[in-house]
Design a protein around this motif. Sequence first.
Motif, PDB file in Angstrom:
ATOM      1  N   ARG A  84      48.396  45.033  10.518  1.00  0.00           N
ATOM      2  CA  ARG A  84      47.445  45.308   9.440  1.00  0.00           C
ATOM      3  C   ARG A  84      47.531  46.791   9.097  1.00  0.00           C
ATOM      4  N   ILE A  85      48.012  47.067   7.883  1.00  0.00           N
ATOM      5  CA  ILE A  85      48.064  48.417   7.344  1.00  0.00           C
ATOM      6  C   ILE A  85      47.626  48.333   5.886  1.00  0.00           C
ATOM      7  N   SER A  86      47.298  49.473   5.299  1.00  0.00           N
ATOM      8  CA  SER A  86      46.848  49.480   3.902  1.00  0.00           C
ATOM      9  C   SER A  86      47.967  49.020   2.979  1.00  0.00           C
ATOM     10  N   GLN A  87      47.588  48.538   1.808  1.00  0.00           N
ATOM     11  CA  GLN A  87      48.570  48.114   0.808  1.00  0.00           C
ATOM     12  C   GLN A  87      49.443  49.291   0.375  1.00  0.00           C
ATOM     13  N   HIS A  88      48.852  50.480   0.342  1.00  0.00           N
ATOM     14  CA  HIS A  88      49.612  51.681  -0.021  1.00  0.00           C
ATOM     15  C   HIS A  88      50.757  51.917   0.966  1.00  0.00           C
ATOM     16  N   LEU A  89      50.458  51.855   2.258  1.00  0.00           N
ATOM     17  CA  LEU A  89      51.500  52.057   3.264  1.00  0.00           C
ATOM     18  C   LEU A  89      52.508  50.910   3.246  1.00  0.00           C
ATOM     19  N   LYS A  90      52.040  49.690   3.071  1.00  0.00           N
ATOM     20  CA  LYS A  90      52.922  48.524   3.039  1.00  0.00           C
ATOM     21  C   LYS A  90      53.902  48.621   1.864  1.00  0.00           C
TER      22      LYS A  90
ATOM     23  N   SER B 128      48.915  62.021   4.683  1.00  0.00           N
ATOM     24  CA  SER B 128      48.684  62.890   3.525  1.00  0.00           C
ATOM     25  C   SER B 128      47.188  63.092   3.294  1.00  0.00           C
ATOM     26  N   ASP B 129      46.482  63.423   4.371  1.00  0.00           N
ATOM     27  CA  ASP B 129      45.031  63.676   4.351  1.00  0.00           C
ATOM     28  C   ASP B 129      44.196  62.449   4.005  1.00  0.00           C
ATOM     29  N   THR B 130      44.784  61.263   4.089  1.00  0.00           N
ATOM     30  CA  THR B 130      44.040  60.023   3.856  1.00  0.00           C
ATOM     31  C   THR B 130      43.927  59.281   5.184  1.00  0.00           C
ATOM     32  N   PRO B 131      42.695  59.061   5.661  1.00  0.00           N
ATOM     33  CA  PRO B 131      42.544  58.333   6.930  1.00  0.00           C
ATOM     34  C   PRO B 131      42.907  56.858   6.760  1.00  0.00           C
ATOM     35  N   GLU B 132      43.611  56.340   7.736  1.00  0.00           N
ATOM     36  CA  GLU B 132      44.038  54.933   7.718  1.00  0.00           C
ATOM     37  C   GLU B 132      43.802  54.325   9.089  1.00  0.00           C
ATOM     38  N   LYS B 133      43.457  53.041   9.111  1.00  0.00           N
ATOM     39  CA  LYS B 133      43.373  52.287  10.361  1.00  0.00           C
ATOM     40  C   LYS B 133      44.570  51.338  10.389  1.00  0.00           C
ATOM     41  N   LEU B 134      45.297  51.362  11.508  1.00  0.00           N
ATOM     42  CA  LEU B 134      46.455  50.495  11.666  1.00  0.00           C
ATOM     43  C   LEU B 134      46.221  49.559  12.843  1.00  0.00           C
TER      44      LEU B 134
ATOM     45  N   GLU C 222      60.603  68.594  15.610  1.00  0.00           N
ATOM     46  CA  GLU C 222      59.318  67.992  15.911  1.00  0.00           C
ATOM     47  C   GLU C 222      58.619  67.633  14.604  1.00  0.00           C
ATOM     48  N   GLU C 223      58.072  66.441  14.555  1.00  0.00           N
ATOM     49  CA  GLU C 223      57.367  65.992  13.375  1.00  0.00           C
ATOM     50  C   GLU C 223      55.871  66.041  13.643  1.00  0.00           C
ATOM     51  N   SER C 224      55.094  66.180  12.587  1.00  0.00           N
ATOM     52  CA  SER C 224      53.649  66.265  12.750  1.00  0.00           C
ATOM     53  C   SER C 224      53.045  64.878  12.910  1.00  0.00           C
ATOM     54  N   ASP C 225      51.750  64.821  13.212  1.00  0.00           N
ATOM     55  CA  ASP C 225      51.053  63.551  13.402  1.00  0.00           C
ATOM     56  C   ASP C 225      51.249  62.653  12.193  1.00  0.00           C
ATOM     57  N   ALA C 226      51.380  61.367  12.456  1.00  0.00           N
ATOM     58  CA  ALA C 226      51.459  60.328  11.439  1.00  0.00           C
ATOM     59  C   ALA C 226      52.659  60.489  10.519  1.00  0.00           C
ATOM     60  N   THR C 227      53.688  61.164  10.988  1.00  0.00           N
ATOM     61  CA  THR C 227      54.911  61.270  10.212  1.00  0.00           C
ATOM     62  C   THR C 227      55.557  59.900  10.162  1.00  0.00           C
TER      63      THR C 227
END
Length: 167
Positions: free
Chosen positions: A51-57, A89-95, A142-147
């Motif tokens: 389950r991820i947002s439609q934007h991420l999908k 990108s500064d948008t909180p998401e629940k995965l 090194e990549e940042s969080d949620a990369t």
Amino acid sequence: MGHDHIRYDILAQDALRSVIRKVLTEVAATGRLPGDHHFFITFLTGAPGVRISQHLKAKYAEQMTIVIQHQFWELKVTDSLFEIGLSFSDTPEKLVIPFNAIRGFYDPSVNFELEFDVPLAEEDEGEAEITAYPLDMASKAEESDATVSDEKKEGSVVSLDAFRKKQ
């Protein structure tokens, strides 16, 4: 040679996925990662139970890689999946990510990696294989969080097929 009625390949995958489950359970209990540990987790976005947002999908139709490091919240782990809050990108998401959807787990602080051959939806649903090996990725930036990344890591792969009995 005989048929593998025990299905060692499935047992090995379950055992190695339990490593990920155990690590995430400990992180959930403390609310932080110990030392310099951080995790890259690659999973299939279209796998059952994800389950991820439609934007991420829409952006990552097949698979994506998340980085769990400094900024995450509400990490919950069950026997079959984990839930986590991350910012994209500064948008909180629940995965919500079932362990069976995970294709790869990497902790660059100790060069530890598990890789699972989970077929994409359009791929053949044949026998999956698992690889586990340390990987020298010290040169990896090194990549940042949620990369999110679709990159393929190079390394020597050991397949369980080498240990399976041929029919």
